[in-house]
Motif scaffolding. Structure first.
Motif: not given
Length: 338
Positions: A87-100
């Motif tokens: 569990i880590g908040e920044l592990l969502n960052l790659p998918v956030i960039v991809a969704l953007y």
């Protein structure tokens, strides 16, 4: 301009591949630092976690060319981390960039379906992972919301770009319309017979420019013309000579002729011309100079010039450029005949 604005301008000026690699580097630095944290209660910093991390970064390199597949890959990696126990908040960052990227490079329909899919998947993963959480009912709701944030941001950026592009196109069309109307009024005012109009345009082939030539403009130039060349062109027009190079004249007028059928009354308009004047007019439309017309018709350049002047006078053409337009409009010359 602030430091942030300068950095943003430099980033926008980067080639696409360099920009993508820069994004991957930043995401890798932030996500990797979170991945490397060794909290005792979670599985992390092991081979599987680093493998998912590497797959996510590799996918981001091609996010512009394959935005939806990249969103699926990075989303699956993010879900894998959660299901595996890291569990880590920044592990969502790659998918956030991809969704953007999906939203900013796509359309509203694709953004909508991507958002629905991402929210449902994120909620299901949250239900599975959050069974041992104190308040498991609230977790899926929160996890369904965060994938929508980058999609909404990307949609806003894309819509802004479209509106700015549409505004610029409308402004350019309005400017061209004003220029064409100005040329028409000048040509129709007998008190301004000595005024000659030069059109400046962004494009080499533009319907508004051709319409301006029809209404009496002496010619046109591209807006990126050098100052010395512009001054020389103005002097040329002021001296009463044609502005357009013969080869350029023929190319652009032929393009216009393809877009506009010859006038039905073309024969009537040409009835005032003699056979020789029609021959001269056709050669002018072919891009020949007075010297070349003289050689083609076995006459002196001065005689050729006289025929050109008489033809322009009979047809009411202000210059050679308008005479070429009339030759195509009346059907005297058709594209590909010369």
């Amino acid at each position: 301009m602030t430091t942030f604005d300068r950095l943003a301008a430099r980033a926008r000026a980067l080639p696409p591949l360099a920009a993508d690699l820069l994004v991957v580097a930043v995401v890798g630095l932030l996500t990797g630092s979170d991945l490397a944290v060794n909290d005792p209660g979670y599985r992390q910093a092991d081979a599987l976690s680093w493998a998912l991390f590497a797959v996510s970064l590799a996918a981001l390199v091609v996010r512009r060319r394959r935005p939806v597949p990249v969103a699926c890959v990075t989303g699956a990696a993010c879900a894998g981390w959660a299901l595996y126990g890291h569990i880590g908040e920044l592990l969502n960052l790659p998918v956030i960039v991809a969704l953007y990227t999906v939203a900013v490079l796509g359309d509203r329909r694709r953004t909508l379906w991507t958002g629905v899919t991402a929210a449902v998947v994120s909620g299901v993963v949250a239900l599975i992972v959050g069974r041992d959480v104190v308040n498991p009912q609230g977790l899926p709701v929160l996890e369904m919301i965060w994938p929508l944030v980058p999609l909404l941001l990307g949609e806003a950026v894309r819509t802004r770009r479209e509106l700015l592009a549409e505004y610029a196109a409308r402004a350019e069309r309005a400017e061209a319309e004003r220029e064409r109307e100005a040329a028409r009024r000048i040509a129709g005012d007998r008190s301004l017979d000595g005024v000659r109009v030069v059109m400046l345009t962004t494009y080499q082939v533009d319907a508004y420019v051709f319409e301006a030539l029809r209404h009496g403009a002496a010619g046109f130039l591209l807006k990126d013309i050098e100052p010395d060349d512009l001054r020389a062109a103005i002097r040329t027009v002021a001296e009463g000579r044609g502005l357009l190079d013969p080869a350029v004249t023929r190319r652009v007028i032929e393009e216009f002729a393809r877009l506009k059928a010859p006038e039905a009354a073309g024969a009537e308009r040409l009835a005032v011309l003699t056979g020789r004047e029609r021959e001269v007019m056709a050669l002018v439309a072919a891009g020949l100079s007075n010297e070349e017309i003289g050689r083609a018709l076995i006459m002196s350049p001065l005689t050729a010039k006289t025929h050109v002047s008489q033809t322009m006078t009979k047809l009411g053409a202000r210059d050679r450029a308008q005479l070429v337009v009339l030759a195509y409009e009346t059907g005297l010359v058709r594209p590909g005949e010369h």
